[in-house]
Scaffold this motif. Structure first.
Motif, PDB file in Angstrom:
ATOM      1  N   SER A   1      -5.234   0.507  -6.540  1.00  0.00           N
ATOM      2  CA  SER A   1      -5.387   0.948  -5.138  1.00  0.00           C
ATOM      3  C   SER A   1      -6.058  -0.143  -4.310  1.00  0.00           C
ATOM      4  O   SER A   1      -6.923  -0.868  -4.793  1.00  0.00           O
TER       5      SER A   1
ATOM      6  N   ILE B   1     -10.889  -0.006   5.146  1.00  0.00           N
ATOM      7  CA  ILE B   1     -11.713   1.043   5.755  1.00  0.00           C
ATOM      8  C   ILE B   1     -12.356   0.475   7.023  1.00  0.00           C
ATOM      9  O   ILE B   1     -13.043  -0.556   6.974  1.00  0.00           O
TER      10      ILE B   1
ATOM     11  N   SER C   1      -3.017  -4.293   2.214  1.00  0.00           N
ATOM     12  CA  SER C   1      -3.225  -3.080   3.014  1.00  0.00           C
ATOM     13  C   SER C   1      -3.456  -3.540   4.458  1.00  0.00           C
ATOM     14  O   SER C   1      -4.196  -4.500   4.691  1.00  0.00           O
TER      15      SER C   1
ATOM     16  N   GLU D   1      -7.277  -0.549   0.024  1.00  0.00           N
ATOM     17  CA  GLU D   1      -7.305   0.135   1.321  1.00  0.00           C
ATOM     18  C   GLU D   1      -8.306  -0.559   2.254  1.00  0.00           C
ATOM     19  O   GLU D   1      -9.374  -0.992   1.812  1.00  0.00           O
TER      20      GLU D   1
ATOM     21  N   CYS E   1     -12.413  -4.206   2.998  1.00  0.00           N
ATOM     22  CA  CYS E   1     -11.252  -4.168   2.095  1.00  0.00           C
ATOM     23  C   CYS E   1     -11.688  -3.512   0.780  1.00  0.00           C
ATOM     24  O   CYS E   1     -12.367  -4.116  -0.047  1.00  0.00           O
ATOM     25  N   SER E   2     -11.316  -2.266   0.595  1.00  0.00           N
ATOM     26  CA  SER E   2     -11.714  -1.507  -0.601  1.00  0.00           C
ATOM     27  C   SER E   2     -10.608  -1.649  -1.655  1.00  0.00           C
ATOM     28  O   SER E   2      -9.445  -1.312  -1.390  1.00  0.00           O
ATOM     29  N   GLN E   3     -10.961  -2.100  -2.872  1.00  0.00           N
ATOM     30  CA  GLN E   3      -9.967  -2.350  -3.914  1.00  0.00           C
ATOM     31  C   GLN E   3     -10.436  -1.745  -5.230  1.00  0.00           C
ATOM     32  O   GLN E   3     -11.613  -1.580  -5.484  1.00  0.00           O
TER      33      GLN E   3
ATOM     34  N   GLN F   1       0.826  -1.199   0.000  1.00  0.00           N
ATOM     35  CA  GLN F   1       0.000   0.000   0.000  1.00  0.00           C
ATOM     36  C   GLN F   1       0.864   1.254   0.000  1.00  0.00           C
ATOM     37  O   GLN F   1       0.535   2.246  -0.622  1.00  0.00           O
ATOM     38  N   ASN F   2       1.965   1.194   0.670  1.00  0.00           N
ATOM     39  CA  ASN F   2       2.799   2.387   0.816  1.00  0.00           C
ATOM     40  C   ASN F   2       4.120   2.291   0.038  1.00  0.00           C
ATOM     41  O   ASN F   2       5.057   3.020   0.312  1.00  0.00           O
TER      42      ASN F   2
ATOM     43  N   VAL G   1      -4.031  -2.532   8.901  1.00  0.00           N
ATOM     44  CA  VAL G   1      -4.471  -1.585   9.935  1.00  0.00           C
ATOM     45  C   VAL G   1      -4.323  -2.269  11.299  1.00  0.00           C
ATOM     46  O   VAL G   1      -4.541  -3.477  11.441  1.00  0.00           O
TER      47      VAL G   1
END
Length: 521
Positions: free
Chosen positions: A22, A26, A99, A24, A44-46, A7-8, A101
């Motif tokens: 992308s 959420i 990604s 991320e 999991c947003s893709q 992700q980074n 968290v």
């Protein structure tokens, strides 16, 4: 070949393969720290062209095949690093995207440790240690909730007094509480709290030390007196609450002009006789109540004078101011009748006899000494000659342990005898004269109740004499007029002479008839 795009960042030299992609995670609510029991939802947003692969927690695969990860009724064990992985295929190379968290779940801390309560009369010092388990919270996030209440189950609490205010929440592990009531049971509570949950509570129930009574006792004046020349009986009421402890003693202080005498009495007693005092001495007396914490304020003072030390055969005189004001009386030409009132003696005294003493008022022409009644009027013998030479009459009602006051007639000509055998002549009063009378009540102060009044000789007796300080003034009645008094005497003389003349005439007449009859023969 396989390429992983983070992700980074991405692998160097292959940046062009990760462009326009992308991925991320959420978190629902946009928070990453939760309290135990909360529900957690991760999405999991893709971007288009990516295929969801799996979820990881702390790099371990979670058996969840949806892009949404739901954790219900979370626990501390649900804390960790959550990672979403997706992939795509570009020609012969499979590219993986991830990604991550960090999720933190915080639970309640355990109870504080080692609570100590150090107590004085009016304060308590409390201290404790941090909980063993902080509930997954940082130490700096721990605070303490405090509580204080008086325990109503204990009888010595002054629940009318307000409980001192204390802070409801502090960061420190110690607290000093002031302005507590003495000898009062309090319960202190402390519990640990973090940002999300409050943990267990520990309690400390303690009693402050005994203080002193807030108010003084009150001396009962009517029941405090001297019945002996060397002692005083004192009676009092216990102080009003708050007592601030258990009443366990009293302190009596007697002050005269020279000394202070202090007597301490153990126990919750309310009367005491103080002995070994000086005769006929005025004492200023006060009482204070005490607990284990000390003595409280002193009472209002009362003044009591011990009795004079008696001398055998000589009475002790005490005034009675009101005794003759309500006496019923009547008079004739030669007598005065008085209804003598009942007098309440001191406790333990035995009534021996009662005297009524009357004397002509100076303004009526009778003899009156420069002082009220000389000793010989009270203790001397009275006969006819005494009466003719003096203007006073002393009358003794009687001597009897069961004697009760009643009606007594002064001037009825009777004779009574005193305890020493002395004769008292109650001769007739003079007509048309003003007499002043007073009363004396004689009480034995050294005669046991089982002995009669005659059991002791006059020289062995010790009297307490209660004497009226004011007089009752009574007038004997006069003759109706002077002719009544003088005429009665003259009439007697004339009548006697007339009787003698008649008798003489009768004798002469009898002799005359006797001689006449004799001559005829």
């Amino acid at each position: 070949d396989m390429l992983t795009c983070h992700q980074n960042g991405m692998w160097k030299g292959m940046e062009h393969l990760c462009e326009d992609v992308s991925l991320e995670i959420i978190v629902l609510g946009n928070v990453t720290i939760f309290g135990t029991g909360d529900d957690i939802q991760l999405d999991c947003s893709q971007s288009a062209g990516l295929n969801f692969s799996s979820w990881l927690k702390n790099e371990e695969i979670i058996p969840e095949f949806s892009t949404t990860l739901k954790i219900q009724n979370s626990t501390i064990q649900d804390s960790g690093m959550y990672t979403c992985i997706a992939s795509t295929t570009s020609t012969s190379t499979e590219i993986y995207f991830n990604s991550s968290v960090s999720i933190k779940v915080i639970g309640p801390p355990s109870e504080p440790q080692g609570l100590l309560c150090n107590v004085t009369i009016n304060s308590s010092a409390l201290e404790w240690s941090v909980p063993d388990d902080l509930g997954n919270a940082d130490p700096v996030d721990i605070t303490y909730l405090l509580g204080l209440q008086a325990d109503p189950r204990h009888p010595y609490n002054d629940l009318t007094s307000s409980i001192p205010e204390i802070p409801s929440e502090i960061n420190e592990t110690f607290l000093v509480i002031n302005n507590l009531q003495p000898f009062t049971h309090y319960t202190f509570s402390v519990s640990a709290k973090n940002n999300f949950r409050t943990g267990g509570t520990v309690f400390c129930t303690y009693r402050t030390e005994e203080g002193v009574p807030k108010y003084p006792p009150s001396i009962i004046a009517m029941q405090s007196k001297s019945l002996h020349f060397s002692s005083i009986i004192i009676s009092w009421r216990s102080p009003n609450p708050p007592l601030n402890g258990i009443l366990s003693r009293y302190r009596i202080v007697l002050k005269d002009n020279v000394n202070n005498i202090t007597r301490e009495i153990n126990g919750d007693v309310l009367v005491r006789e103080i002995e070994d005092l000086e005769p006929f001495t005025e004492y200023i007396i006060s009482v204070s109540a005490g607990t284990e914490g000390g003595f409280g304020p002193i009472s209002e003072t009362i003044t009591i004078t011990t009795l004079p030390k008696p001398v055998a055969g000589k009475p002790l005189l005490f005034p009675i101011e009101e005794i003759v004001r309500n006496i019923d009386f009547s008079s004739t030409r030669n007598t005065i009748s008085l209804r003598i009132p009942q007098f309440t003696p001191p406790e333990g005294a035995l009534l021996s006899h009662i005297w009524v003493v009357c004397g002509m008022d100076l303004h009526t022409g009778g003899q009156a000494p420069s002082r009220r009644f000389p000793p010989e009027v009270i203790f001397g013998s009275y006969n006819t000659s005494h009466y003719l030479n003096r203007a006073y009459i002393a009358a003794e009602i009687g001597i009897d342990s069961t004697l009760q006051p009643g009606t007594f007639v002064v001037g009825n000509g009777s004779v009574s005898y005193g305890t020493d055998g002395t004769m008292y002549y109650n001769g007739p009063l003079k007509p048309d004269q003003i007499y002043r009378c007073f009363i004396r009540y004689f009480y034995d102060i050294n005669r046991p109740a089982e002995l009669s009044a005659s059991a002791l000789t006059f020289s062995e007796r010790q009297y307490a004499v209660y004497e009226s300080t004011n007089f009752i003034t009574v007038s004997t009645k006069a003759f109706k007029n002077e002719k009544e008094f003088g005429g009665s005497i003259a009439g007697g003389i004339v009548g006697g002479i007339t009787f003698l003349i008649i008798m003489l005439a009768a004798v002469i007449l009898a002799l005359y008839y006797y001689r006449k009859k004799k001559n005829k023969r």
